[in-house]
Design a protein around this motif. Structure first.
Motif, short mmCIF file in Angstrom:
data_model
loop_
_atom_site.label_atom_id
_atom_site.label_comp_id
_atom_site.label_asym_id
_atom_site.label_seq_id
_atom_site.Cartn_x
_atom_site.Cartn_y
_atom_site.Cartn_z
N ASP A 35 42.37 -74.94 14.01
CA ASP A 35 41.05 -74.69 13.43
C ASP A 35 40.43 -76.05 13.08
O ASP A 35 41.03 -77.09 13.34
CB ASP A 35 41.14 -73.77 12.20
CG ASP A 35 42.09 -74.33 11.15
OD1 ASP A 35 42.51 -75.51 11.31
OD2 ASP A 35 42.42 -73.61 10.20
N GLY A 76 27.83 -68.62 24.02
CA GLY A 76 26.97 -69.49 23.22
C GLY A 76 25.95 -70.27 24.03
O GLY A 76 25.18 -71.06 23.48
N GLN A 110 22.12 -69.87 23.13
CA GLN A 110 21.82 -70.51 21.84
C GLN A 110 21.75 -72.04 22.02
O GLN A 110 20.91 -72.70 21.42
CB GLN A 110 22.93 -70.15 20.85
CG GLN A 110 22.49 -70.23 19.41
CD GLN A 110 23.65 -69.88 18.48
OE1 GLN A 110 24.61 -69.22 18.89
NE2 GLN A 110 23.57 -70.33 17.24
N PHE A 115 28.69 -73.38 19.80
CA PHE A 115 28.11 -72.12 19.31
C PHE A 115 29.04 -70.93 19.58
O PHE A 115 29.14 -70.02 18.77
CB PHE A 115 26.73 -71.89 19.92
CG PHE A 115 25.70 -72.86 19.41
CD1 PHE A 115 25.45 -72.95 18.03
CD2 PHE A 115 24.98 -73.69 20.26
CE1 PHE A 115 24.51 -73.85 17.53
CE2 PHE A 115 24.04 -74.60 19.77
CZ PHE A 115 23.81 -74.67 18.41
N THR A 116 29.69 -70.94 20.73
CA THR A 116 30.58 -69.82 21.06
C THR A 116 31.68 -69.67 20.00
O THR A 116 32.04 -68.57 19.61
CB THR A 116 31.23 -70.03 22.45
OG1 THR A 116 30.18 -70.12 23.41
CG2 THR A 116 32.16 -68.90 22.81
N TYR A 117 32.19 -70.78 19.53
CA TYR A 117 33.27 -70.70 18.55
C TYR A 117 32.77 -70.90 17.12
O TYR A 117 33.54 -71.24 16.23
CB TYR A 117 34.39 -71.69 18.92
CG TYR A 117 35.03 -71.27 20.23
CD1 TYR A 117 35.98 -70.26 20.26
CD2 TYR A 117 34.60 -71.83 21.43
CE1 TYR A 117 36.52 -69.83 21.46
CE2 TYR A 117 35.14 -71.40 22.65
CZ TYR A 117 36.09 -70.40 22.65
OH TYR A 117 36.62 -69.95 23.84
N ALA A 118 31.46 -70.67 16.93
CA ALA A 118 30.84 -70.69 15.61
C ALA A 118 31.13 -71.98 14.84
O ALA A 118 31.45 -71.96 13.66
CB ALA A 118 31.26 -69.47 14.80
N LEU A 119 31.04 -73.11 15.54
CA LEU A 119 31.27 -74.39 14.88
C LEU A 119 29.92 -75.02 14.54
O LEU A 119 28.87 -74.49 14.91
CB LEU A 119 32.08 -75.31 15.81
CG LEU A 119 33.42 -74.70 16.26
CD1 LEU A 119 34.00 -75.43 17.45
CD2 LEU A 119 34.41 -74.71 15.10
N THR A 120 29.94 -76.16 13.82
CA THR A 120 28.66 -76.75 13.39
C THR A 120 28.21 -77.84 14.37
O THR A 120 28.97 -78.76 14.67
CB THR A 120 28.82 -77.43 12.01
OG1 THR A 120 30.03 -76.98 11.43
CG2 THR A 120 27.66 -77.18 11.13
N THR A 169 35.20 -81.46 16.36
CA THR A 169 34.66 -80.11 16.55
C THR A 169 35.03 -79.53 17.93
O THR A 169 35.55 -78.43 18.01
CB THR A 169 33.11 -80.13 16.42
OG1 THR A 169 32.78 -80.85 15.24
CG2 THR A 169 32.54 -78.74 16.35
N ALA A 193 37.29 -75.84 19.95
CA ALA A 193 36.92 -74.88 21.00
C ALA A 193 37.99 -74.86 22.10
O ALA A 193 38.40 -73.79 22.56
CB ALA A 193 35.55 -75.25 21.58
N GLN A 231 40.94 -72.85 21.18
CA GLN A 231 40.77 -71.40 21.08
C GLN A 231 40.70 -70.72 22.44
O GLN A 231 41.07 -69.55 22.57
CB GLN A 231 39.47 -71.05 20.33
CG GLN A 231 39.23 -71.80 19.04
CD GLN A 231 40.02 -71.24 17.88
OE1 GLN A 231 40.24 -70.04 17.83
NE2 GLN A 231 40.49 -72.10 16.99
#
Ligand code: PFF
Length: 464
Positions: free
Chosen positions: A132, A200, A203, A279-284, A295, A299, A302
């Motif tokens: 993570d 993602g 987005q 964006f796919t893994y909801a990161l910043t 970051t 991804a 995962q």
């Protein structure tokens, strides 16, 4: 002194691969996405396009033409041109400033280049699996906190750069770039195609291409100019050196446009490869310099094929870095070759000194992380690494850039320059270029300077 006979590129393709290899580097894949991410995405990108094509591109043309006219290293070319055209010795600053600037950039660029190779290795050994953000940040902190690891990867990267440069223009640089650049394009294509299939992607496209002008300030504009200069490798003598090795039959304007467009396209594609994963893994997206090294690995950790995709990505970053690094070493080495005759000795001595200087940047992330050499000048919190980066990108590049523009625009005669550019007639292209190097570029860059020393003034001159 008789001019040194440097080798020439064997084809236009070889030159373009070398020049695009110089331009496409950590600046595109590591720096551009995080600067865009921190500065509102689309709005930044739009301004970046305008400033890169309007300001950096005309100077790339000026730099290539000065190199072609001088035919020597940046230092040697300026000595030759000042003598031939009977101009002030002040112009010699172009050669010395650019060469020294490139030398300083390489000293710290090699440290980050080393990270790219280390991360290729980490991906290949599946080190991010299931990580993570916290775990990934931990891996990064352990690595950068270790002076020995950083030193070894820095040494590896610099060693590779020196080895390629020792090989000379054809057998060293050219051979490396004609194999590595197509590989780079393939890897990038693979990354973008992969990213396009992730949820993602939409987005990311919105984030990158929908401009939000409320985010635009005077700083956005200035950041864009600085990033554009660094990204297209302008004003550090790299393009000047590569221009000196270019046969007269190749048109400079056309080549410069190809280089600038390819560089910009790679930066945008790098964004399209990275942000969908973020964006796919909801990161910043606005994580700053850690975007690519902290970051993005999350991804990879995962996804199902993370080992493969992650390795491809960091290999891409490593290739981009090495083909830029050789262009940072070549200006000084070609000068050494002219001065002392031997390329091997020049590359070893100059590269070795640069490697030694880079150790200060290695330590900036660990034992010297609390050492701020210019704190007294207000650069509190800036390590040696930061000071080197800041000095070259904020001072050396803009001032050498202004000098190059003025030298090509005013000091050299209009007809000689036109002929050296490879332009036959006095069309709109030449007219625009001349206006750009004579007036537009120097003025715009001056604004960058003013912002550095006197922010309120520059801000009042710009919208936003
Ligand atoms: N353009 C390279 C990058 O974007 O990483 C860095 C660079 C190389 C800057 C060569 C300047 C230069 F002369």
């Amino acid at each position: 002194m008789a001019a040194f006979a440097h080798e020439h590129w064997s084809s236009r393709f070889a030159f373009l691969m070398a020049a695009i290899g110089s331009a496409v580097g950590l600046g595109n894949i590591w720096r551009f996405p995080f600067i865009a991410g921190e500065n509102g995405g689309g709005a930044f990108i739009l301004i970046y396009l305008v400033t890169t094509l309007g300001i950096a591109l005309p100077i790339v043309m000026a730099e290539l033409v000065i190199g072609r006219m001088g035919g020597q290293s940046p230092i040697g070319s300026m000595v030759e041109l000042v003598r031939r055209h009977n101009k002030s010795r002040i112009w010699l600053l172009i050669g010395w400033g650019g060469t020294l600037g490139a030398f300083i950039v390489l000293s710290y660029y090699a440290v980050i280049g080393g990270w790219a190779f280390k991360y290729t290795w980490l991906s290949l050994t599946d080190s991010f699996s299931g990580a993570d953000v916290e775990a990934s940040a931990g891996i990064f902190a352990v690595f950068t906190g270790s002076p020995v690891s950083l030193f070894l990867w820095h040494t590896f990267f610099m060693g590779l750069t020196i080895l390629i440069v020792i090989g000379g223009v054809k057998r060293g640089i050219e051979r490396a770039v004609v194999t590595l650049m197509p590989l780079l394009f393939l890897l990038l294509l693979f990354m973008v195609v992969y990213a396009a299939g992730t949820p993602g992607f939409d987005q990311a496209v919105t984030f990158l291409f929908q401009p939000d002008f409320s985010k635009v300030t005077s700083t956005t504009f200035l950041l864009a100019v600085g990033q554009g200069f660094f990204s297209v490798s302008v004003a550090l003598g790299a393009m000047m050196t590569y221009g000196a090795y270019l046969d007269k039959s190749v048109s400079i304007p056309r080549s410069a446009i190809i280089i600038a467009l390819a560089d910009t396209a790679v930066a945008l594609f790098a964004g399209l490869a990275i942000f969908p994963l973020v964006f796919t893994y909801a990161l910043t997206p606005g994580e700053g310099p850690g975007l690519v090294f902290v970051t993005v690995p999350v991804a990879f950790g995962q996804m199902a094929s993370g080992l493969f995709v992650g390795t491809a990505f960091f290999l891409l970053l490593s290739v981009a870095a090495i083909t830029s690094a050789i262009s940072l070493l070549e200006p000084a080495v070609s000068w050494g070759e002219e001065r002392f005759g031997g390329r091997r000795a020049a590359a070893l001595i100059i590269g070795g000194t640069c490697w030694a200087l880079g150790i200060l940047s290695v330590f900036s992330f660990n034992i010297l992380s609390g050492f701020y050499p210019l704190a007294a000048l207000g650069l509190e919190g800036d390590t040696v690494f930061d000071v080197f980066d800041f000095t070259v990108t904020s001072w050396v590049q803009p001032s050498v850039g202004i000098l190059m523009a003025l030298f090509a625009g005013w000091a050299l005669s209009r007809d000689t320059v036109k002929e050296a550019l490879g332009i036959q007639k006095d069309g709109a292209l030449f007219g625009f270029w001349l206006f750009a190097v004579r007036i537009l570029c120097p003025l715009a860059i001056l604004l960058v300077f003013l912002n550095a020393v006197w922010p309120d003034f520059a801000a009042s001159m710009l919208p936003g």
